[in-house]
Design an enzyme around this catalytic site. Structure first.
Site, mmCIF file in Angstrom:
data_model
loop_
_atom_site.group_PDB
_atom_site.id
_atom_site.type_symbol
_atom_site.label_atom_id
_atom_site.label_comp_id
_atom_site.label_asym_id
_atom_site.label_seq_id
_atom_site.Cartn_x
_atom_site.Cartn_y
_atom_site.Cartn_z
ATOM 1 N N HIS A 1 -38.176 149.474 60.421
ATOM 2 C CA HIS A 1 -38.230 149.977 61.633
ATOM 3 C C HIS A 1 -37.728 151.293 61.836
ATOM 4 C CE1 HIS A 1 -39.341 146.036 63.523
ATOM 5 N NE2 HIS A 1 -38.992 145.718 62.287
ATOM 6 N N TYR B 1 -44.311 142.962 59.911
ATOM 7 C CA TYR B 1 -45.233 144.322 60.312
ATOM 8 C C TYR B 1 -45.908 145.037 59.197
ATOM 9 C CZ TYR B 1 -40.672 146.656 58.681
ATOM 10 O OH TYR B 1 -39.302 146.868 58.340
HETATM 11 P P1 FAD Z 1 -27.033 152.388 51.068
HETATM 12 O O1 FAD Z 1 -28.658 152.664 51.940
HETATM 13 O O2 FAD Z 1 -26.783 151.234 50.871
HETATM 14 O O3 FAD Z 1 -26.976 153.841 50.682
HETATM 15 C C1 FAD Z 1 -25.680 153.632 49.618
HETATM 16 C C2 FAD Z 1 -26.189 154.838 48.529
HETATM 17 O O4 FAD Z 1 -25.299 155.292 47.681
HETATM 18 C C3 FAD Z 1 -26.876 154.089 47.922
HETATM 19 O O5 FAD Z 1 -27.972 154.949 47.341
HETATM 20 C C4 FAD Z 1 -25.774 153.665 46.638
HETATM 21 O O6 FAD Z 1 -26.387 153.699 45.007
HETATM 22 C C5 FAD Z 1 -25.030 154.996 46.982
HETATM 23 N N1 FAD Z 1 -23.952 154.491 45.491
HETATM 24 C C6 FAD Z 1 -22.611 153.535 45.867
HETATM 25 N N2 FAD Z 1 -21.442 153.550 45.070
HETATM 26 C C7 FAD Z 1 -21.626 154.549 44.766
HETATM 27 C C8 FAD Z 1 -21.141 155.457 44.269
HETATM 28 N N3 FAD Z 1 -19.323 154.808 43.897
HETATM 29 N N4 FAD Z 1 -21.059 156.717 43.185
HETATM 30 C C9 FAD Z 1 -22.352 157.327 43.685
HETATM 31 N N5 FAD Z 1 -23.220 156.377 44.806
HETATM 32 C C10 FAD Z 1 -22.556 155.236 44.816
HETATM 33 N N6 FAD Z 1 -32.002 149.171 59.001
HETATM 34 C C11 FAD Z 1 -32.334 149.844 59.837
HETATM 35 O O7 FAD Z 1 -32.448 150.556 60.786
HETATM 36 N N7 FAD Z 1 -33.986 149.130 59.888
HETATM 37 C C12 FAD Z 1 -34.446 148.249 59.484
HETATM 38 O O8 FAD Z 1 -36.035 147.660 59.237
HETATM 39 C C13 FAD Z 1 -33.033 147.193 58.590
HETATM 40 N N8 FAD Z 1 -33.802 146.602 57.630
HETATM 41 C C14 FAD Z 1 -33.190 146.192 56.434
HETATM 42 C C15 FAD Z 1 -33.563 144.676 55.470
HETATM 43 C C16 FAD Z 1 -33.422 144.003 55.266
HETATM 44 C C17 FAD Z 1 -33.599 142.972 54.652
HETATM 45 C C18 FAD Z 1 -31.658 144.559 54.587
HETATM 46 C C19 FAD Z 1 -30.384 143.966 53.359
HETATM 47 C C20 FAD Z 1 -31.518 145.486 55.116
HETATM 48 C C21 FAD Z 1 -31.916 146.604 56.834
HETATM 49 N N9 FAD Z 1 -31.843 147.488 57.438
HETATM 50 C C22 FAD Z 1 -32.685 147.664 58.270
HETATM 51 C C23 FAD Z 1 -30.368 147.805 57.631
HETATM 52 C C24 FAD Z 1 -30.404 148.763 55.788
HETATM 53 O O9 FAD Z 1 -31.099 148.699 55.003
HETATM 54 C C25 FAD Z 1 -28.605 149.687 55.634
HETATM 55 O O10 FAD Z 1 -28.121 149.881 56.995
HETATM 56 C C26 FAD Z 1 -28.978 151.088 55.331
HETATM 57 O O11 FAD Z 1 -29.593 151.405 54.399
HETATM 58 C C27 FAD Z 1 -27.384 151.483 55.473
HETATM 59 O O12 FAD Z 1 -27.495 153.425 54.545
HETATM 60 P P2 FAD Z 1 -25.761 153.697 54.055
HETATM 61 O O13 FAD Z 1 -26.504 155.007 53.463
HETATM 62 O O14 FAD Z 1 -25.210 152.865 54.861
HETATM 63 O O15 FAD Z 1 -26.272 152.147 52.249
#
Ligand code: FAD
Length: 382
Positions: A47, A215
């Site tokens: 979403h 959805y």
């Molecule tokens: P991440 O998306 O986890 O990205 C971290 C990145 O860092 C990754 O690409 C990884 O490969 C990289 N990385 C990790 N360690 C290293 C390293 N040591 N060196 C280099 N790269 C590294 N959120 C919403 O807003 N709406 C939704 O509808 C929604 N639905 C969800 C459904 C499910 C089932 C789940 C589990 C989560 C959902 N979320 C949703 C939450 C959302 O997916 C996360 O909160 C979001 O992806 C966080 O983003 P981020 O960039 O902080 O981390």
């Protein structure tokens, strides 16, 4: 040469890609390092509320998302067994007028690809897994698993729930398994035509201890998606997902409404994800390192706002660097934390409790928020 500090963003997930794109737009020499060799279109939806779409506008991809996504007129909450409506939250045109941008649901892979494309491709590096950080000098020294090193003035840990940067700041500590899993499946809408049932554009089916959120993930409504929350006391598969099955889904949703049964019948493949959390962190930044997104506030996804918080974090961080001036990066980081901690912690708590929009309520505190316009709160020690 730019007089702005060089910035390394670790992780090109949704938070890291947002941070990289906004920093580059603001003129910061920014490199983004991602551990994955490439990204694929994994079967999942997301979403994007008006609060996030305002950031997408700034990145320059709002129109593309508007064209790509499904625009539900309502979020419906329904009793999982009887189908009775528990809430009808107006979205669609109402959201655009009241909250200042669209509310859309999209394929997560399509969103991610757009965001990654918005980055300067010459400064995006795949297959770069950060293994060590040395923040003891005038620059931060980064070491990657392939043996290469890089230097940057400032480093943003957007590296997700198992963040190396978080570990550097606070020590090694596994995230907390919440006791819930999420099943995720994408279904071809074509298959659903066999049923004389109404498949609504955005609906959450609830019972006492579990739910199924459903959805469309494309504007043409060809791909329908469900994501569940189901209790599972133990998880022994690490932090990654595993395959689930139609049989497991039938068992988990036994007695649920015929519409939910039809979705399970049409499921071809389904994955199962552990839902991980952390308690609010005592520290979001130290010296030249700062965290955002799941690296500092991973949460159950039951408000559909986890990525939204990561993306809002990215926008607020860039805003604070601009506001304070990046020379005073410590003050900028503290201003950022001050203006994110309360909101992110509140969203973490509501997500944990899984109460969001279960009954009719006013979602304006989430959707109407504009990270670029919200009055800035000063840190208490300022
Ligand atoms: P991440 O998306 O986890 O990205 C971290 C990145 O860092 C990754 O690409 C990884 O490969 C990289 N990385 C990790 N360690 C290293 C390293 N040591 N060196 C280099 N790269 C590294 N959120 C919403 O807003 N709406 C939704 O509808 C929604 N639905 C969800 C459904 C499910 C089932 C789940 C589990 C989560 C959902 N979320 C949703 C939450 C959302 O997916 C996360 O909160 C979001 O992806 C966080 O983003 P981020 O960039 O902080 O981390």
């Amino acid at each position: 040469m730019s007089d702005k500090p060089t910035i390394a963003v670790i992780g090109a997930g949704l938070g890291g890609a947002a941070a990289g794109a906004l920093l580059q737009k603001a003129g910061y020499p920014t490199k983004v390092f991602e551990q994955a060799p490439e990204f694929s279109r994994l079967g999942a939806g997301i979403h994007l509320g008006p609060n996030v779409m305002k950031v997408m506008r700034r990145i320059g991809i709002e129109d593309a998302l508007d064209a790509m996504g499904s625009h539900p007129d309502y979020w419906f909450s329904r009793n999982g067994m009887t189908g009775e409506y528990q809430s009808r939250i107006p979205l669609g045109e109402f959201a655009r007028e009241r909250y200042g941008a669209s509310y859309i649901t999209v394929h997560r892979g399509d969103l991610h690809a757009l965001m990654v494309d918005a980055l300067d491709q010459d400064n995006l590096f795949f297959d770069k897994r950060l293994v060590d950080v040395d923040d003891s000098g005038d620059k931060v020294r980064l070491t990657f698993a392939d043996g290469t090193t890089e230097e940057a003035d400032l480093v943003i840990g957007a590296d997700g729930v198992n963040s190396r940067i978080r570990e550097k700041l606070l020590g090694s500590e596994a995230p907390i398994y919440s006791g819930w899993v999420a099943h995720r499946a994408i279904i071809s809408a074509e298959k659903l035509k066999a049923f004389e049932l109404d498949f609504e554009a955005c609906v959450k089916w609830w019972s006492e201890d579990r739910h199924m959120m459903v959805y469309f993930v494309t504007g043409d409504e060809k791909e329908y998606y469900y994501v569940t929350g189901v209790p599972e006391p133990e998880w022994n598969h690490g932090t990654s997902f595993v395959d689930s099955s139609r049989d497991e889904m039938r068992k988990a949703f036994e007695g649920y409404h015929p519409t939910v049964q039809a979705l399970i019948d049409c499921t071809e493949s389904v994955t199962k994800w552990p839902l991980l959390e952390r308690n609010p962190l005592p520290l979001w930044h130290a010296n030249r390192l700062v965290l955002l997104g799941d690296a500092c506030h991973p949460m159950k996804p039951h408000m559909a706002q986890g990525a939204a918080m990561a993306i809002e974090d990215a926008a607020m961080l860039v805003r604070c660097l601009e506001e304070v001036g990046a020379d005073d990066y410590r003050d900028a980081f503290e201003l950022y934390r001050t203006n994110r901690f309360e909101r992110a912690s509140r969203v973490q708590k509501v997500s944990h409790d899984n109460t969001w929009l279960r009954e009719d309520e006013d979602p304006a505190w989430v959707f109407a928020y504009d990270v670029f316009e919200a009055p800035l709160k000063q840190p208490s020690n300022a």
